[in-house]
Design a protein around this motif. Structure first.
Motif, PDB file in Angstrom:
ATOM      1  N   ARG A   1     -54.061 -40.309 -72.046  1.00 33.30           N
ATOM      2  CA  ARG A   1     -55.246 -40.935 -71.486  1.00 33.30           C
ATOM      3  C   ARG A   1     -56.381 -40.677 -72.457  1.00 33.30           C
ATOM      4  O   ARG A   1     -56.181 -40.004 -73.456  1.00 33.30           O
TER       5      ARG A   1
ATOM      6  N   GLU B   1     -53.763 -35.520 -73.622  1.00 39.24           N
ATOM      7  CA  GLU B   1     -52.436 -35.626 -73.044  1.00 39.24           C
ATOM      8  C   GLU B   1     -52.454 -35.043 -71.642  1.00 39.24           C
ATOM      9  O   GLU B   1     -52.851 -33.901 -71.445  1.00 39.24           O
ATOM     10  N   GLY B   2     -52.070 -35.850 -70.684  1.00 42.89           N
ATOM     11  CA  GLY B   2     -52.052 -35.398 -69.285  1.00 42.89           C
ATOM     12  C   GLY B   2     -50.859 -34.495 -69.027  1.00 42.89           C
ATOM     13  O   GLY B   2     -50.025 -34.275 -69.903  1.00 42.89           O
ATOM     14  N   ARG B   3     -50.807 -33.961 -67.796  1.00 38.32           N
ATOM     15  CA  ARG B   3     -49.726 -33.041 -67.432  1.00 38.32           C
ATOM     16  C   ARG B   3     -48.356 -33.681 -67.602  1.00 38.32           C
ATOM     17  O   ARG B   3     -47.416 -33.054 -68.040  1.00 38.32           O
ATOM     18  N   SER B   4     -48.282 -34.950 -67.295  1.00 35.12           N
ATOM     19  CA  SER B   4     -46.989 -35.627 -67.355  1.00 35.12           C
ATOM     20  C   SER B   4     -46.642 -36.048 -68.783  1.00 35.12           C
ATOM     21  O   SER B   4     -45.605 -36.667 -69.018  1.00 35.12           O
ATOM     22  N   GLY B   5     -47.523 -35.745 -69.735  1.00 35.61           N
ATOM     23  CA  GLY B   5     -47.280 -36.162 -71.106  1.00 35.61           C
ATOM     24  C   GLY B   5     -47.859 -37.533 -71.405  1.00 35.61           C
ATOM     25  O   GLY B   5     -47.811 -38.029 -72.524  1.00 35.61           O
ATOM     26  N   ARG B   6     -48.451 -38.153 -70.368  1.00 39.08           N
ATOM     27  CA  ARG B   6     -49.032 -39.469 -70.546  1.00 39.08           C
ATOM     28  C   ARG B   6     -50.364 -39.360 -71.298  1.00 39.08           C
ATOM     29  O   ARG B   6     -51.142 -38.448 -71.038  1.00 39.08           O
TER      30      ARG B   6
END
Ligand code: SAH
Length: 329
Positions: A86, A79-84
């Motif tokens: 990957r 989970e990326g910083r933005s919640g996306r």
């Protein structure tokens, strides 16, 4: 029609030099094939995804190659910083492995054969386009010893980093080795090339002393821990990023009271981070997985030596997709 392997095995500039097409057209075919997954002028890739096994959001997939042999690759969500969401894609570099580490499932197969550059890139291509993974990171930690197949692995990294193909920055690509000193030397040269300086090196050390390491990793007889350390020093001296030291924690084998201090004494002075991997039992394993208590105690002991340390999350165990569990019959 252009065979898919011509595009899977080359960087754009390499493909342009070899193709009969005018340069701009060659570039267009190359980019569209890699970005969209197919192109009308390119034969569909004959490889097929034979099976996908899922545990939570982790997916292990088998890819059948032209000779019927299969590779295993693992797609892990991050989970990326933005919640996306990957993905990290774990690639195989060989079918089977010749290194014979006693705790690893892949070792039980022996080395069946090397993978070609196209077969390595095909794993990315299928993950990206057929399984819709948003691949942002690549680790060469699947089946095989990547340093035993650098002739295919290094060109694969060039394609993975090519902006016209996978476009994954070198800083998000890592290669893990049993401690193949000569291979680390060659990888160090490669790292010094334009655009490759940030690439990651991981070394599976698994013990802080030679006798214990010898029981786990037969390569220790050919390449001493001193030689491994020397190669790692060469990497750092050449400007390489801090090294990830992988340590598969096996209860009763390499988690003794002195284990952490032996490791710290051996590595002293080299920038690194210790990554503790709780042992994932292979089929008919003589050892159990460590308990959380075992793992925490070892991590605390490493931290007390002053080395940065973290724990690798255990994922995919139930579908035999966790570290060291890859291996087809
Ligand atoms: N041959 C390379 C890359 C493949 S193994 C290498 O040895 O680094 C990737 C990682 O999985 C290595 O750190 C290895 O030590 C670890 N591993 C192997 N078998 C394991 C097991 N049964 N449980 C947990 N980790 C394991």
């Amino acid at each position: 029609m252009i065979p898919a392997d011509h595009l899977l095995s080359r960087t754009l500039s390499d493909w342009q030099t070899r193709s009969d097409l005018p340069s701009a057209e060659a570039a267009d075919v190359y980019r569209r094939f890699h970005r969209n997954g197919s192109h009308p002028a390119v034969c569909p890739d004959g490889r097929v995804v034979a099976a996908v096994q899922t545990e939570d959001a982790t997916r292990k997939f088998l890819l059948t190659h032209e000779d019927g042999l299969q590779t295993e690759s693992v797609i892990m969500p991050i989970e990326g910083r933005s919640g996306r969401i990957r993905h990290t894609l774990c690639l195989s570099s060989q079918i089977g492995c010749a290194m014979g580490c006693t705790f690893c499932q892949t070792a039980t197969m022996g080395r069946v054969r090397q993978l070609t550059t196209a077969e390595i890139i095909a794993q990315w291509h299928h993950a990206r386009h057929h399984l819709d993974a948003q691949v942002s990171n690549i680790v060469f930690m699947g089946m095989g010893e990547p340093m035993d197949n650098l002739d295919a692995v290094l060109p694969a990294i060039e394609i993975l980093t090519d902006h016209n193909a996978a476009a994954i920055p070198a800083s998000r690509i890592g290669v893990s080795t049993v401690g193949h000193a000569e291979g680390i030397g060659r990888f160090t040269q490669f790292m010094q090339r334009d655009g490759m300086h940030q690439i990651r090196l991981a070394v599976s050390i698994n013990a802080g002393d030679e006798p214990t390491r010898r029981t786990l990793m037969p390569i220790t007889r050919a390449v001493s821990m001193r030689a491994v350390r020397g190669a790692m020093q060469g990497w750092i001296d050449a400007g390489g990023r801090p090294i990830l030291l992988e340590y598969v924690l096996i209860p009763g084998v390499n988690d003794g009271p002195d284990a952490a201090s032996l490791l710290a004494a051996w590595i002293a002075g080299l920038p690194c981070r210790v990554n503790v991997i709780p042992y994932n039992p292979k089929v008919d394993s003589p050892w159990p997985a460590p308990t959380d208590h075992n793992v925490d105690a070892f991590i605390d002991a490493v931290a007390r030596t002053g080395l940065p340390v973290n724990r690798r999350r255990t994922i995919g165990r139930s579908v035999m997709a966790a570290c060291g569990q890859l291996g087809t019959a």
